[in-house]
Each structure stands twice: as structure tokens, then as C-alpha cells.
Design an enzyme around this catalytic site. Structure first.
Site, mmCIF file in Angstrom:
data_model
loop_
_atom_site.group_PDB
_atom_site.id
_atom_site.type_symbol
_atom_site.label_atom_id
_atom_site.label_comp_id
_atom_site.label_asym_id
_atom_site.label_seq_id
_atom_site.Cartn_x
_atom_site.Cartn_y
_atom_site.Cartn_z
ATOM 1 N N PRO B 190 37.052 42.860 40.992
ATOM 2 C CG PRO B 190 37.215 45.164 40.735
ATOM 3 C CD PRO B 190 36.686 44.126 41.644
ATOM 4 C CG ASP B 366 38.729 42.914 45.494
ATOM 5 O OD1 ASP B 366 38.569 43.778 44.597
ATOM 6 O OD2 ASP B 366 37.817 42.553 46.271
ATOM 7 C CG HIS B 367 42.735 47.010 40.804
ATOM 8 N ND1 HIS B 367 43.385 47.883 41.649
ATOM 9 C CD2 HIS B 367 43.312 47.203 39.591
ATOM 10 C CE1 HIS B 367 44.285 48.576 40.992
ATOM 11 N NE2 HIS B 367 44.274 48.171 39.722
ATOM 12 N NE ARG B 368 35.597 44.587 45.262
ATOM 13 C CZ ARG B 368 34.686 43.761 45.747
ATOM 14 N NH1 ARG B 368 33.407 44.069 45.675
ATOM 15 N NH2 ARG B 368 35.056 42.630 46.314
ATOM 16 C CB VAL B 370 44.828 45.155 46.602
ATOM 17 C CG1 VAL B 370 46.345 45.042 46.448
ATOM 18 C CG2 VAL B 370 44.353 44.436 47.854
#
Lengths: 371, 396
Positions: B190, B366-368, B370
Site C-alpha cells: 500500500p 510502503d505503509h505496511r 513505514v
């Protein structure tokens, strides 16, 4: 170490048509003695017919009526002489050049051209004529022949002493002897002691490869390591071809296993109509072999013993020409192949998948208006 | 029966033509079936062609030395014999099915040609391979792919549609790998992108000074070099950004090294080679590393090794005159920095509006693994160094 090239070659008729049975082995002699002049005339008639049919088919190809033709010119004695040794119950497996064998088995020559015109894959009922259809894969049918002969062993159709005993006569060439699957066929034939005779027409050329380039020893000796006996004969001598094949077939029928007969002959024509032999062999060689014409040799002999004269020879020639013309007319009358036949000949009996495909084709044909 | 034309059959296997070598008959001569009419030489052999009919030669349709295509008339013979065979006549009428062998149909389909529109030349109206190829030449890519007034097509390959309105180009090599990487990355990680506008004036002054510095005489100093160094310093302060999401193991892999990827547009397409262990390099070494990477990309000699195991990437979209964008992560990486065009813009500096060298930075992450806070401070750190490169002294 040296193996040499020295195997005796059986010759019964010399190039002048003189007969001598002196070189024949006892088994061969027994069969030679059964031959009457009527037998010899029958052989001669088929040989002349084969040559006429062959010439006509070549002309048909040149006129664009056949896609291809593999001429058997020069090999009539090897083919007809050996085929004459077949008993009615025996089974022949030709390659794609055995027109003389096919005619000797009583098959209409018009059936042969069907394959070369692209109308169907065979042309005759193999089981009815005890003669398999042509195989274009070089040596492929040798496995089929051995498999068939193994079947005879497994079902007790050889070596019983009954007249129903059968043997298989498979025709192959010098080129096929270099194929790996033919070596496998020899292994299985020997292992099962299958009633099969490998009739090797060594016609000197595997298309453009001379025999000496791939066979350092005579094919008659090829079977030694497999424990398959071999015999070399003059392939342009119909009687020698008959005698050696008849003896080998008799042994096979009696359960004594396979044999190789090497018939040394010459392919007087191109490999096929798509080939030009002047590019790889010289005219002197062709002229040399022309003097050993197998049809002329048997005719000389028949004239010598008074079995044939000018008038009967002319009659046999005219009859052969008629056969050729009938074949030509039948060939030209052949319609295009029917798609339905493709489905009809996959299995002997109805098959679910083939029936489904056939039905799908039929409905497609309706919707697309295809022929 | 009347006058029949004997057409050149295929005398071998798949031959298309033959040369007349010698005529064996002359006009006015009587011929019989199978009498040799002519000798022709093909690519394979010299063959004699026999007559299909009994009759009288009316005319020869070709002279010695002529090359005759298969299917063309060779000789006209007046054949009164009823048994003479009919010649193959062309198929006419629109309702007849198109006659073509499956490989020829396949070829036509591949070329985007409707076989029904191809003019047949084969016997009996069969569409041959040559017919299809001829139809294809009529609408060659060279002719159709060019805009009016252009000499040459702008596409060098591909298949032009029959109507000439589009060209299909197979997806191969770099383009295929790029597509796979982008899809993998875009649909597994994401993406979040954050932006920062930066006054680069001092960085541009540094670039100018370094270009004159003798120590950098063998290196090419560009604003990208300082951006790279700034990112390395930001990573040093926030090493969690230099990481990878291992979905299978349900683990995050934090890297103790930085293989700094630089997105490069090459003749073969987009490639992302990286500078190995960039975190250990001095500014001078980093400049040399960037120079080598760029030179290899230009020469098309970028190796697979150079493209493997990147940990974080910079994409220099400024070279295209673009302000900013939302870059897609290189697969397996957690962050990518987009560096926009550096342009003088009005900027509030020291309480005054002044023309300053300004750029846009964008960082996708990468919002997973970060969070917004981490991504933001990393971008902010990069921006601080570019605003005042001296900050690097404090952080290094």
C-alpha cells in the site's frame, strides 16, 4: 581388427538368365524345386505390371496429379520374388516403395496412388490383404512388424506345425538399417524369437547417402550380435530373392525365430520425384546397373526355358499397360478426401471422443458452410 | 473438349517455380498421353513433364529460359478426346468458402489479414502463403505507422492492424519485467506519497563549488549527487526506512547496508541499477559510483548484478522537466524518493520574496512497515540537507 566384406551372395539366375541352383542352401533348394514355369510366369507378370504402374505414377506426378511418387524401378525382382514366398496367412509390412509387393498381394494399384494423391492415409484394407499400408517414417513400420510378430508368438500362431502358422515379412532399406528404432526392433525380434523376416533391399542409396558411408559390413551380417541369422542374395534375381525369403519364412513359421535377408539391388530412379540423383551419383554407375535389369533377366530365363515367347511377352506387356491406364483413370476420378473419413478410421469400433469430435465437425460444417 | 492449358504442376515438394529447359514438342505437332512435352529445371532437379492429353499442340506459353510459376500455363493443347481431364478452374462466386491451408490461415490471422480479402493465386482458387504475404505488403508498417508528412514510421516493430489504425507490439524483456515489477509492487505494497517543496539554492551553490574542486575533477557532480547523499544521511538517522516486508515469513527485514537504486531510462527501457554499499562511500566515491552507473545505463551494459538487491531508490524525474509525481516502489523496498526539476521560483527568503532554486521532493513508502510519521521525517531530513547542506556535517 577387420571384419571384411565377404559373405556369399546367392544367385540363381545369372545376368544372362541362366539358372543354377548350386549356390542354394538345402532349405532354399527345397523351395526352388517347388517352382513351376507357371509360377515364374506369374512372378514375371507382376514384375512387368509393377514397372508399368510405376512409370505411369511417375508421369501422373509430373502432370501434377500426385503430390509425390517413390519409384521402385530396378527393385522389381527383390520385391516380387520375395513376396512370392509369402503364404496366404503371412503378413507383409512394406515401407513406401514396395509397389511390387503390394501388387503381388493382389491389391489394386489404384489403391496405392490414393496416399500419394493425398486422398487418404492408406488405400486398402490391410487385414484383408495381409499387407500393411505404407509407412513414410523410415523404418517406423519395422517396430510395428516385430510387434505384430511378437503377438503371433504370444497367441501361439507360430511353431505349431499347423498350416495356420504365420510369419511376418517386413521390407526395409539400407537407410532404415541406420535407424535406432530398427536396432530396437532387432533386439525385440531376437528376444522373443518372433517369426519375422527382415527383407533389406540394399539399393545402394539412402536418398543421397551411399550405403558404404554408414554400413561398414554387409547387412546380412548385421544380425550376428543379435543372434539373428542373415543371408545375402542378388536382389536383381527374382529366384534368389524368392528362395532365401521362402526358407527364412518357413523357419520363422516353424518357430525358429527371425532372419535377415539382404537383397543387393539398385534404385534405378531418383529417391522420389522430388530428388535429382545426378547431383550425387555418376552416370557410369547407373549404366552399369542398367545392364543388370531384373525384369529383363527373368524374361531371358523364361524365353530360354520356352515359357515365354514374343507373343506371350507382348501380351503380358499390353496387359500391364492396361492395368496402368486403369490406375490412371481411377486416380483422376478420385474426389477430394471427405472430412468424415478422418473420424471413421481412427478406431476400428466407435469411440466416444472421436464421435464427439465428428459431431462437432458436422455442426461446424453446417454453421460455416465449409466443404 | 477443345483447347486445354497444361499448367506447371509442382514437380517436387513445395516448389514454386521452374525454368523452361527445353521444349520437346512444337505447335502443330500431335501428342499422346504421357509423351514428354517439356523439360523444366527446378530448384531441385531437371524433370520431364508428360502430356495429360492426346491431341495437337496449339501454342507454347513460355520460351526456353523463361521462369514459370507453379500454376501458370505451359502449353495449349487441342484435345478432342472425351477422356481428357478437366483443368482446375478458378473458384468464383462470393458464397464459395475461402480455400486456404491451416498454416496459411494462421499466418493471415497473425498478420491481422482476413483471408477472404486475399486474392488467391493457387490452383482451384487456393489462397497461398505468398498471397497472404503480398496482401500484407500492401499495408506494410512502414506505410501505415507514419504520420502524414513523416518519412519513416515512429515504431520500429509490431504488427499494423488491417485497418491501419493501430499497431500491436509484443511485450518483451525489459518492458515485460517493468510491468511485472510495477504490478507486483503496486498491488502488494500500500503506497503513500508525501511531498516537500525545497529551496535548493545552497545545494546548487555547493554543486558549483564542487565542480571546481580539484578532488572532484575526475567525477561528475550533479544535484542528484547531493540528493543521494542527503537520502543516505536520512537513512542513517532513520534506518527503519531501509527495510523490506517479508510477507511469507511475516517478518520485516531491516538492512544494515544501503544499496542505493537510481532509476534510469535506457534504450532498453526502465532499469533500476544500484550503487552497492552506498552508505560506506565518501561523497567523492558516491559521485564516481553514480557516474559509473549512469555510463553503464547509457551504454546499455547494466548488469543483472547491478540491478539486484536494491534497498532504497531515487527516481530523478526532474531530468524530464517534471515537478513531481507519486513513484511506485521497486519491489521489496520500503521507500522511493522522486527528485523533481530544479527551477528558479519566487520564494520567501529572509522575509523577502526572492528568486530561489526550488524543487519538489516526493517520497512514496510502503505503509505496511513505514508509518506516516517515519516517512515524513525521512523526507523532511532530506529536505533539510538540501536546504542547508551544512546540516550534513551535524548528522554525519
Amino acid at each position: 581388427m577387420s571384419l571384411g566384406d565377404h559373405v556369399p551372395t546367392l544367385q540363381v539366375l545369372d545376368p544372362g538368365g541362366q539358372r543354377t541352383d548350386a549356390g542354394a542352401l538345402p532349405g532354399e533348394l527345397r523351395h526352388l524345386r517347388t517352382l513351376t514355369p507357371a509360377h515364374l510366369i506369374a512372378m514375371y507378370r507382376i514384375m512387368v505390371r509393377t514397372r508399368a504402374v510405376d512409370a505411369e505414377a511417375t508421369a501422373l506426378q509430373r502432370r501434377g496429379e500426385l503430390g509425390l511418387w517413390a519409384s521402385c524401378l530396378g527393385q522389381e525382382a527383390a520385391q516380387v520374388g520375395s513376396a512370392h514366398a509369402l503364404a496366404p496367412a503371412d503378413y507383409a509390412f512394406p515401407s513406401y516403395r514396395e509397389h511390387g509387393v503390394v501388387l503381388a498381394r493382389g491389391i489394386d494399384p489404384a489403391a496405392i496412388v490414393r496416399l500419394f494423391r493425398g486422398v487418404d492415409h492408406g488405400g486398402w484394407d490391410a487385414a484383408a490383404h495381409r499387407c500393411h499400408t505404407y509407412t513414410l517414417v523410415v523404418g517406423g513400420h519395422v517396430l510395428h512388424a516385430v510387434g505384430y510378430a511378437m503377438g503371433a508368438v504370444l497367441t501361439g500362431r507360430d511353431g505349431t506345425g499347423a498350416p495356420t502358422d504365420e510369419a511376418v515379412l517386413v521390407y526395409l532399406g539400407d537407410g532404415a538399417m541406420a535407424q535406432g528404432h530398427v536396432a530396437e526392433a532387432l533386439v525385440f525380434a531376437a528376444s522373443y524369437q518372433a517369426p519375422v523376416v527382415f527383407f533389406v533391399q540394399n539399393n545402394g542409396w539412402a536418398i543421397s547417402t551411399p550405403t558404404r558411408a554408414h554400413a561398414r559390413a554387409p547387412f546380412a551380417r548385421r544380425g550376428e550380435g543379435f543372434a539373428i541369422p542373415g543371408r545375402r542374395v542378388d536382389g536383381n534375381d527374382a529366384l534368389a530373392c524368392f528362395a532365401a525369403t521362402a526358407a527364412a519364412l518357413a523357419d520363422a513359421r516353424a518357430g525358429r525365430g527371425p532372419a535377415i535377408v539382404e537383397a543387393v539391388t539398385y534404385r534405378m530412379a531418383p529417391h522420389t520425384t522430388a530428388d535429382d540423383p545426378t547431383r550425387y551419383r555418376d552416370a557410369a554407375e547407373e549404366r552399369r546397373w542398367a545392364t543388370r535389369d531384373p525384369v529383363a533377366r527373368l524374361e531371358k530365363h523364361l524365353r530360354g526355358i520356352g515359357a515365354v515367347d514374343d507373343s506371350s511377352a507382348a501380351q503380358i506387356g499390353a496387359e500391364a499397360a492396361e492395368v496402368a491406364i486403369r490406375m490412371r483413370d481411377a486416380c483422376l476420378a478420385l474426389g477430394p478426401p471427405q472430412m468424415e473419413d478422418l473420424f471413421a478410421r481412427v478406431y476400428a469400433t466407435e469411440h466416444q471422443q472421436v464421435s464427439a469430435e465428428s459431431a462437432a465437425w458436422a455442426s461446424r460444417r453446417v454453421s460455416h458452410g465449409a466443404r | 473438349m477443345g483447347v486445354q492449358a497444361f499448367v506447371l504442376p509442382d514437380p517436387g515438394e513445395g516448389l514454386t517455380q521452374a525454368v523452361i529447359a527445353a521444349w520437346r514438342v512444337a505447335p502443330g505437332e500431335d501428342v499422346t498421353v504421357n509423351q514428354v512435352l517439356v523439360e523444366v529445371e527446378t530448384a531441385k532437379s531437371l524433370v520431364e513433364l508428360p502430356s495429360p492429353w492426346t491431341g495437337k499442340v496449339v501454342a507454347l506459353a513460355a520460351a526456353v529460359g523463361d521462369t514459370v510459376p507453379v500454376g501458370a500455363p505451359l502449353i495449349h493443347i487441342d484435345a478432342p478426346d472425351d477422356a481428357a481431364l478437366p483443368t482446375a478452374t478458378g473458384v468464383d462466386g462470393a458464397h464459395k468458402p475461402v480455400l486456404a491451408k491451416p498454416p496459411v490461415r494462421a499466418l493471415a490471422k497473425h498478420l491481422g489479414i482476413d483471408v477472404a480479402t486475399v486474392r488467391p493465386s493457387g490452383p482451384g482458387g487456393i489462397v497461398t502463403r505468398e498471397d497472404v504475404l503480398a496482401a500484407n505488403v500492401e499495408q506494410s508498417p512502414g506505410h501505415l505507422a507514419a504520420y502524414p508528412g513523416d518519412d519513416a514510421p515512429w515504431l520500429t516493430g509490431g504488427t499494423v492492424a488491417r485497418d491501419g489504425r493501430s499497431t500491436r507490439v509484443p511485450v518483451r524483456s525489459v518492458r515485460r519485467r517493468t510491468a511485472e515489477a510495477m504490478v507486483t509492487s503496486a498491488f502488494t505494497a500500500p503506497h503513500v506519497t508525501v511531498f516537500r517543496t525545497v529551496d535548493m539554492t545552497r545545494t546548487m551553490e555547493l554543486v558549483k563549488r564542487l565542480r571546481e574542486d580539484r578532488e572532484f575533477a575526475d567525477a561528475r557532480v550533479t544535484p542528484l549527487l547531493i540528493v543521494a547523499k542527503a537520502l543516505l544521511l536520512a537513512v542513517r538517522r532513520h534506518p527503519e526506512i531501509n527495510a523490506s516486508w517479508d510477507d511469507e515469513a511475516q517478518e520485516i527485514i531491516y538492512k544494515h547496508y544501503v544499496n542505493l537504486g537510481i532509476a534510469a531510462q535506457t534504450a532498453r527501457g526502465l532499469m533500476v541499477p544500484n550503487i552497492k554499499d552506498a552508505h560506506r562511500l565518501t561523497l567523492h566515491e558516491l559521485a564516481l559510483g553514480l557516474g559509473e552507473l549512469t555510463a553503464a545505463a547509457r551504454a546499455g551494459s547494466t548488469t543483472a548484478h547491478a540491478m539486484a538487491d536494491g534497498t532504497i531508490t531515487i527516481t530523478n524525474i526532474g531530468v524530464f522537466g517534471i515537478d513531481t509525481g507519486t513513484p511506485i516502489l521497486s519491489p521489496g523496498e520500503a521507500a522511493i524518493l522522486a527528485f523533481g526539476a530544479v527551477e528558479p521560483r519566487p520564494w520567501v527568503h529572509g522575509g523577502q520574496v526572492e528568486p530561489r532554486d526550488v524543487t519538489e521532493l516526493a517520497l512514496s513508502f510502503d505503509h505496511r512497515l513505514v508509518d506516516g510519521a517515519l516517512g515524513s521525517v525521512v523526507l523532511s531530513d532530506v529536505a533539510r540537507i538540501l536546504t542547508d547542506p551544512a546540516q550534513g556535517l551535524v548528522w554525519s
